[in-house]
Each structure stands twice: as C-alpha cells, then as structure tokens.
Design an enzyme around this catalytic site. Structure first.
Site, PDB file in Angstrom:
ATOM      1  N   HIS A  89      51.857 119.048  48.540  1.00 39.97           N
ATOM      2  CA  HIS A  89      51.212 118.738  49.827  1.00 39.97           C
ATOM      3  C   HIS A  89      52.167 119.124  50.945  1.00 39.97           C
ATOM      4  O   HIS A  89      53.256 118.544  51.056  1.00 39.97           O
ATOM      5  CB  HIS A  89      50.879 117.244  49.909  1.00 39.97           C
ATOM      6  CG  HIS A  89      49.830 116.829  48.925  1.00 39.97           C
ATOM      7  ND1 HIS A  89      48.499 117.079  49.122  1.00 39.97           N
ATOM      8  CD2 HIS A  89      49.914 116.241  47.708  1.00 39.97           C
ATOM      9  CE1 HIS A  89      47.811 116.631  48.086  1.00 39.97           C
ATOM     10  NE2 HIS A  89      48.648 116.123  47.226  1.00 39.97           N
ATOM     11  N   PHE A 272      47.834 101.959  41.888  1.00 37.98           N
ATOM     12  CA  PHE A 272      48.112 101.325  43.178  1.00 37.98           C
ATOM     13  C   PHE A 272      46.786 100.855  43.791  1.00 37.98           C
ATOM     14  O   PHE A 272      45.938 101.690  44.127  1.00 37.98           O
ATOM     15  CB  PHE A 272      48.815 102.323  44.095  1.00 37.98           C
ATOM     16  CG  PHE A 272      49.837 103.142  43.373  1.00 37.98           C
ATOM     17  CD1 PHE A 272      49.661 104.515  43.193  1.00 37.98           C
ATOM     18  CD2 PHE A 272      50.927 102.552  42.784  1.00 37.98           C
ATOM     19  CE1 PHE A 272      50.573 105.271  42.486  1.00 37.98           C
ATOM     20  CE2 PHE A 272      51.864 103.301  42.069  1.00 37.98           C
ATOM     21  CZ  PHE A 272      51.678 104.659  41.923  1.00 37.98           C
ATOM     22  N   ASP A 274      44.495 100.254  46.191  1.00 39.35           N
ATOM     23  CA  ASP A 274      44.221 100.519  47.608  1.00 39.35           C
ATOM     24  C   ASP A 274      42.725 100.372  47.841  1.00 39.35           C
ATOM     25  O   ASP A 274      42.044  99.661  47.106  1.00 39.35           O
ATOM     26  CB  ASP A 274      44.692 101.931  47.951  1.00 39.35           C
ATOM     27  CG  ASP A 274      43.814 102.976  47.269  1.00 39.35           C
ATOM     28  OD1 ASP A 274      43.436 103.951  47.923  1.00 39.35           O
ATOM     29  OD2 ASP A 274      43.484 102.776  46.090  1.00 39.35           O
ATOM     30  N   ASP A 350      46.299 107.790  38.728  1.00 36.02           N
ATOM     31  CA  ASP A 350      45.995 107.294  40.079  1.00 36.02           C
ATOM     32  C   ASP A 350      45.977 108.436  41.092  1.00 36.02           C
ATOM     33  O   ASP A 350      45.020 108.603  41.864  1.00 36.02           O
ATOM     34  CB  ASP A 350      47.051 106.264  40.490  1.00 36.02           C
ATOM     35  CG  ASP A 350      46.874 105.806  41.908  1.00 36.02           C
ATOM     36  OD1 ASP A 350      47.209 106.584  42.833  1.00 36.02           O
ATOM     37  OD2 ASP A 350      46.358 104.701  42.132  1.00 36.02           O
ATOM     38  N   ASP A 355      43.229 111.916  44.819  1.00 40.73           N
ATOM     39  CA  ASP A 355      42.987 113.263  45.362  1.00 40.73           C
ATOM     40  C   ASP A 355      41.536 113.680  45.117  1.00 40.73           C
ATOM     41  O   ASP A 355      40.903 114.302  45.964  1.00 40.73           O
ATOM     42  CB  ASP A 355      43.955 114.274  44.735  1.00 40.73           C
ATOM     43  CG  ASP A 355      45.342 114.135  45.339  1.00 40.73           C
ATOM     44  OD1 ASP A 355      46.323 114.519  44.688  1.00 40.73           O
ATOM     45  OD2 ASP A 355      45.460 113.598  46.459  1.00 40.73           O
TER      46      ASP A 355
HETATM   47  N1  LIG Z   1      46.118 104.333  44.906  1.00 38.28           N
HETATM   48  C1  LIG Z   1      46.589 105.206  45.812  1.00 38.28           C
HETATM   49  N2  LIG Z   1      46.515 104.887  47.126  1.00 38.28           N
HETATM   50  C2  LIG Z   1      46.989 105.794  48.009  1.00 38.28           C
HETATM   51  C3  LIG Z   1      47.561 107.016  47.632  1.00 38.28           C
HETATM   52  C4  LIG Z   1      47.954 107.652  48.843  1.00 38.28           C
HETATM   53  C5  LIG Z   1      48.673 108.955  49.011  1.00 38.28           C
HETATM   54  N3  LIG Z   1      48.389 109.826  47.955  1.00 38.28           N
HETATM   55  C6  LIG Z   1      48.920 111.161  47.977  1.00 38.28           C
HETATM   56  C7  LIG Z   1      50.315 111.204  47.475  1.00 38.28           C
HETATM   57  C8  LIG Z   1      50.349 111.698  46.227  1.00 38.28           C
HETATM   58  C9  LIG Z   1      49.003 111.910  45.727  1.00 38.28           C
HETATM   59  O1  LIG Z   1      48.904 113.105  44.984  1.00 38.28           O
HETATM   60  C10 LIG Z   1      48.165 111.977  46.962  1.00 38.28           C
HETATM   61  O2  LIG Z   1      48.080 113.297  47.420  1.00 38.28           O
HETATM   62  C11 LIG Z   1      47.575 106.820  49.890  1.00 38.28           C
HETATM   63  N4  LIG Z   1      46.999 105.723  49.356  1.00 38.28           N
HETATM   64  C12 LIG Z   1      46.304 104.627  50.010  1.00 38.28           C
HETATM   65  O3  LIG Z   1      44.976 105.113  50.270  1.00 38.28           O
HETATM   66  C13 LIG Z   1      44.496 104.525  51.478  1.00 38.28           C
HETATM   67  C14 LIG Z   1      44.303 105.638  52.490  1.00 38.28           C
HETATM   68  O4  LIG Z   1      43.118 106.339  52.144  1.00 38.28           O
HETATM   69  P1  LIG Z   1      42.426 107.276  53.268  1.00 38.28           P
HETATM   70  O5  LIG Z   1      42.178 106.346  54.482  1.00 38.28           O
HETATM   71  O6  LIG Z   1      41.177 107.809  52.619  1.00 38.28           O
HETATM   72  O7  LIG Z   1      43.463 108.371  53.581  1.00 38.28           O
HETATM   73  C15 LIG Z   1      45.572 103.547  51.944  1.00 38.28           C
HETATM   74  O8  LIG Z   1      45.340 102.283  51.348  1.00 38.28           O
HETATM   75  C16 LIG Z   1      46.833 104.170  51.344  1.00 38.28           C
HETATM   76  O9  LIG Z   1      47.863 103.211  51.154  1.00 38.28           O
HETATM   77  C17 LIG Z   1      47.624 107.337  46.246  1.00 38.28           C
HETATM   78  O10 LIG Z   1      48.083 108.417  45.805  1.00 38.28           O
HETATM   79  N5  LIG Z   1      47.117 106.390  45.383  1.00 38.28           N
END
Ligand SMILES: Nc1nc2c(c(CN[C@H]3C=C[C@H](O)[C@@H]3O)cn2[C@@H]2O[C@H](COP(=O)(O)O)[C@@H](O)[C@H]2O)c(=O)[nH]1
Length: 377
Positions: A89, A272, A274, A350, A355
């Site tokens: 990214h 995680f 979220d 996750d 993604d």
């Molecule tokens: N479970 C989980 N939650 C994650 C991520 C990520 C970042 N992921 C990137 C990093 C490596 C990966 O390959 C992804 O490219 C952010 N979040 C959560 O999502 C929410 C934001 O959502 P939206 O408003 O739609 O952008 C917010 O609660 C944020 O804390 C994850 O990976 N897993």
C-alpha cells in the site's frame, strides 16, 4: 542518628543450595504465568464463550467456513497474500526502519472510528487523491510529515499543541475527524510515557519484549491505557484488544517478520474486531446476523459501546476467523503438491477480509456496518 550499616543488614539467610533456589524460582514463575493466559489467548477464550452463547450473531455454517477457507488458501498459495501485502500500500511506510515503527505506533494509537454521522466522511487529500476511512488517517500522518511536522516523534507527541493537531487532522470535507479531544489526549499521554519510560523510543519498547508479541502486547496494555480494549458481557469480562493486536501485526507485516517485526509467537494473534471485517464476514457467509439485528443496523441506530449487540458482533467475528484459520490449516496439511507451505494465521485472514470488504464496498453496502462511537476500533 542514622542506623549503623550493621543494624540494617539482614540476618544471614540459612544457605539454600543454588539449584533449589533456582528450581523454586522457576516453579513460582511458571505457576504465576500459568494462572494468567497470554493476552491473545484471553481474547480467544472470552470470544469463544460469547460466540457460543450469543443471541443475535452466529458463526456461519461449516459449508461457508469451508468455502472461505478454500478461497483464502488459494490466495495464500498464489502469494496474493503475505506480509509483503502491507507495504504494497503506497501510503504505508515503504522502508522498514525505526521511522516506520514510530509511524505504526502513532497509526495504531489513532486507528479508530472513521465512520460518519453525516453523509460525508472525514477526508484527507494527499498528493491529489482524496482518502477517507482508515486511509484518511494514514494520509494525514504522511501529509504532516511532508509539512515538516515530526508527529511520530515521542517528543512532538508529548508536547503536542491542540492547534497543531487540529492542523494535522484538518478535513478536506465538511466532516471533521471524530473524537478529536480523545485523540489529542491519547497522543500527549502516549508521548509522555514513551519519553519517561522508554527513553523516547518505540524501538526500546519493542526490544523490551524480546521477540514476543504477547509480551509486547502486555507492555503496551500496561503503559498505554487507550489500547486496553475490553468489555463485559452478561457479567463476565471480554477481552478484544483490537488496536494493540493490530499494532504488533502491522509491525510484523511491515518488517516481514524480521528485525523490529520478528515475533516468535505471532500466530497467537487473533482477528482485529473492528467495524469493517464483520461486514465482510457477513457477506462471505461467515457471520449470520439475526433479522432483528439486520433491521436495527439498516435503521442506522447507534450501537452503544459495551452493549451486548456490539460485543456479540465483535467476539463472534474473532471466533469465525479463528475457525476459518483452523480449517485452512487442516486443508494445508492435506496438500502434498506445494513446493513451500504459505504462512497462515488470523492476521493474514483478517487483512484479506478487510481488503476484500474495502474493494467490494458498494456490493457490501446492503449489509450496514455497526455504528459504535469508540476509541477502541
Ligand atoms: N480488522 C481490521 N481492521 C482494520 C484494518 C485496517 C487497515 N488495514 C490495512 C492494513 C493492512 C491490510 O492489508 C489493510 O490494507 C483498519 N482497520 C479498522 O477498520 C476500520 C476502518 O474502516 P474504513 O472506515 O472502511 O476505512 C477502523 O475500525 C480501523 O481501525 C485491518 O487490516 N483489519
């Protein structure tokens, strides 16, 4: 008159053989550590209990778990998913060094609550591209650093001025970033702890964990309270630890399991919890919401933090991903055709689902996210 040295000296201890003392110390330590499960195990144990008794949310059926396991395993085997995906990214740090570790610490200290009450989102335009959601935060940190604001340094965090942070988190839409005061307080507090307890360096914090992500999680929980993400459900404590687990996962992924991301126990980390991955899990048939819950989400009601609904969504998501991970590992054991075995853990599953959900956001819109305003995710 100050007591003489002799009077303060402890009476000579009966000489206990060194081996006996050492064995006693080991036994004491092991009994102590046996009593308290590792943090990711605390998450898994408490989430399984809720998931198996939840009223409104259920893990998908075996066919859905099997189908998702095959799909994700194909992605892992094809190398479409690995730790390298993280730095792919462009907004993420591209060089795995101390600055990247500092970036990740601030990122996951702030990694929460990007959904909006209005029909526009907090937006950051960076190098001509408008980012929302999680990426708006990553863009804001990059923008600040391009503007010469060393926002990821402990000293700058500890001495952060409100107006500086307002500038850093300025929105390019009419919707401001959520929970600004909580973010301001968290950055200052974390910067002060980094200065006082870790010599101003995230590297010292990571090194103190000596290669164990579970020890690093405990250190972060002990010194940085805004990571201590837990709830109660029907009178029992439920551990979720979303941002502290994604912190160690992001370090592991960014450093591809080496250097500051080398953790011998990384496979213990859970999904995680979220608000985006649960939406992806429902779409993939790995999570079932009751009709009443779906109706409630469609109305757009706020789901209170710590409510049974919120806890059931988050814990059942973690348990569903754990079951998919176990199924993938079963399938992998049967594969005799592979030249090399891909790494499989809840982190990579996750990241894949997150993604996937982002790439299919329009398709997934028919399954509303749950809207809980919280600093924990
Ligand atoms: N479970 C989980 N939650 C994650 C991520 C990520 C970042 N992921 C990137 C990093 C490596 C990966 O390959 C992804 O490219 C952010 N979040 C959560 O999502 C929410 C934001 O959502 P939206 O408003 O739609 O952008 C917010 O609660 C944020 O804390 C994850 O990976 N897993």
């Amino acid at each position: 008159m100050a007591p003489s040295l002799s009077s303060t000296r402890a009476p000579p201890r009966a000489r206990v053989p060194l081996q006996v003392r050492a064995a006693a110390a080991v036994a004491a330590k092991s009994s102590r550590t046996a009593a308290v499960p590792l943090p990711s195990q605390r998450v898994l144990d408490s989430c399984r209990t809720v998931a198996e008794h939840a009223d409104q949310v259920r893990v998908g059926d075996a066919a859905a778990i099997d189908h998702a396991a095959h799909t994700i395993l194909d992605g892992l085997v094809a190398g479409r998913y690995s730790t390298a995906s993280w730095r792919a990214h462009p907004l993420h740090p591209q060089v795995a060094d101390r600055h990247a570790a500092e970036f990740i610490f601030l990122l996951d200290l702030m990694n929460f609550s990007f959904w909006s009450d209005s029909d526009t989102l907090f937006t950051v335009t960076y190098r001509g591209i408008a980012y929302t959601g999680y990426w708006s935060l990553v863009a804001a940190i990059n923008r600040a650093r391009d503007e010469g604001i060393a926002i990821t340094s402990a000293y700058r965090m500890a001495t952060m001025l409100r107006e500086t942070l307002q500038h850093v988190f300025r929105s390019d839409s009419e919707t401001p970033i959520s929970l600004f005061e909580e973010r301001f307080e968290a950055i200052r507090q974390a910067g002060q702890v980094l200065l006082r307890r870790f010599g101003g360096s995230i590297v010292n914090l990571i090194k103190e964990a000596r290669g164990s992500c579970q020890a690093l999680i405990e250190l972060v929980l002990q010194h940085f309270p805004t990571f201590d993400d837990r709830s109660t459900y029907k009178g029992k404590t439920v551990y979720l630890y979303k941002r502290v687990q994604i912190l160690v996962a992001d370090l592991w992924a960014c450093f591809e399991g080496r250097g500051l991301g080398a953790f011998h126990d990384i496979d213990l980390v859970t999904m995680f919890a979220d608000y985006r991955v649960p939406q992806g899990l429902v779409h993939l048939g790995l999570l079932d919401y009751s009709p009443a819950l779906l109706a409630e989400l469609h109305v757009g009601d706020l789901i209170p933090p710590g409510s049974a609904t919120e806890v059931e969504i988050r814990t059942t998501s973690i348990w569903a991903v754990e079951l998919v991970a176990r199924r993938i590992k079963e399938l992998l054991r049967k594969r005799t055709d592979l030249m090399e075995t891909p790494m499989v853990n809840a982190i990579l599953i996750d990241f894949y689902v997150w993604d996937y959900a982002k790439a299919h956001q329009d398709e997934l819109a028919k399954i509303p996210i749950h809207r809980t305003r919280t600093i924990f995710y």
